[in-house]
Design a protein around this motif. Structure first.
Motif, PDB file in Angstrom:
ATOM      1  N   ASP A   1       0.928  -1.051  -0.118  1.00 54.99           N
ATOM      2  CA  ASP A   1      -0.065   0.151  -0.092  1.00 54.99           C
ATOM      3  C   ASP A   1       0.879   1.218  -0.069  1.00 54.99           C
ATOM      4  N   ALA A   2       0.161   2.097  -0.203  1.00 56.52           N
ATOM      5  CA  ALA A   2       0.868   3.631  -0.334  1.00 56.52           C
ATOM      6  C   ALA A   2       1.698   3.963   0.873  1.00 56.52           C
TER       7      ALA A   2
ATOM      8  N   LYS B   1       3.109   2.071   3.245  1.00 54.18           N
ATOM      9  CA  LYS B   1       4.273   1.093   3.436  1.00 54.18           C
ATOM     10  C   LYS B   1       5.192   1.459   2.462  1.00 54.18           C
ATOM     11  N   HIS B   2       5.016   1.765   1.180  1.00 51.09           N
ATOM     12  CA  HIS B   2       5.774   2.280   0.028  1.00 51.09           C
ATOM     13  C   HIS B   2       6.516   3.542   0.692  1.00 51.09           C
TER      14      HIS B   2
ATOM     15  N   ALA C   1       8.840   2.984   3.391  1.00 52.55           N
ATOM     16  CA  ALA C   1      10.341   2.077   2.882  1.00 52.55           C
ATOM     17  C   ALA C   1      11.210   3.051   2.286  1.00 52.55           C
ATOM     18  N   GLY C   2      10.382   4.175   1.368  1.00 54.84           N
ATOM     19  CA  GLY C   2      11.199   4.936   0.488  1.00 54.84           C
ATOM     20  C   GLY C   2      12.078   5.686   1.391  1.00 54.84           C
TER      21      GLY C   2
ATOM     22  N   PRO D   1       1.296   4.802  -6.466  1.00 56.45           N
ATOM     23  CA  PRO D   1       2.702   4.714  -6.320  1.00 56.45           C
ATOM     24  C   PRO D   1       3.548   5.633  -7.100  1.00 56.45           C
TER      25      PRO D   1
ATOM     26  N   ILE E   1       3.577   8.674  -4.927  1.00 58.46           N
ATOM     27  CA  ILE E   1       4.816   8.417  -3.627  1.00 58.46           C
ATOM     28  C   ILE E   1       6.149   8.691  -4.345  1.00 58.46           C
ATOM     29  N   ASP E   2       6.503   7.784  -5.367  1.00 57.41           N
ATOM     30  CA  ASP E   2       7.890   8.074  -6.108  1.00 57.41           C
ATOM     31  C   ASP E   2       8.116   9.226  -6.351  1.00 57.41           C
TER      32      ASP E   2
END
Length: 88
Positions: free
Chosen positions: A1-2, A4-5, A8-9, A74, A77-78
């Motif tokens: 999910d966004a 967690k993404h 982690a990033g 995603p 978020i990136d």
């Protein structure tokens, strides 16, 4: 999910991000958070930098507050993470 993404990033960028179910992340560190906030704003990414102890459970140091919603993709978020990387 966004969420967690994003966590982690941010960890990959060297930030200590706690494991929590709350979809708001407080980013702290030995960086100029206000400069990062301004740079993100120039990229049309709006974040908040909260001063030390500025809300009930705020840390005693400034923190950049990032909220993640289920609607965030995603790719968004990136874009946030790559923008932060460029501003560090």
């Amino acid at each position: 999910d966004a969420f967690k993404h994003m966590r982690a990033g941010l960890r990959d960028l060297g930030f200590a991000i706690p494991e929590t179910p709350v979809p708001i992340v407080s980013v702290q560190g030995d960086v100029d958070l206000e400069r990062i906030r301004v740079g993100l704003n120039e990229r049309d990414i709006v974040v908040r930098v909260a001063g030390a102890s500025s809300y009930s459970d705020a840390p005693d140091v400034p923190a950049m507050r990032l909220a993640v919603f289920s609607e965030h993709t995603p790719e968004q978020i990136d874009r946030l993470l790559s923008s932060i990387r460029e501003l560090l």
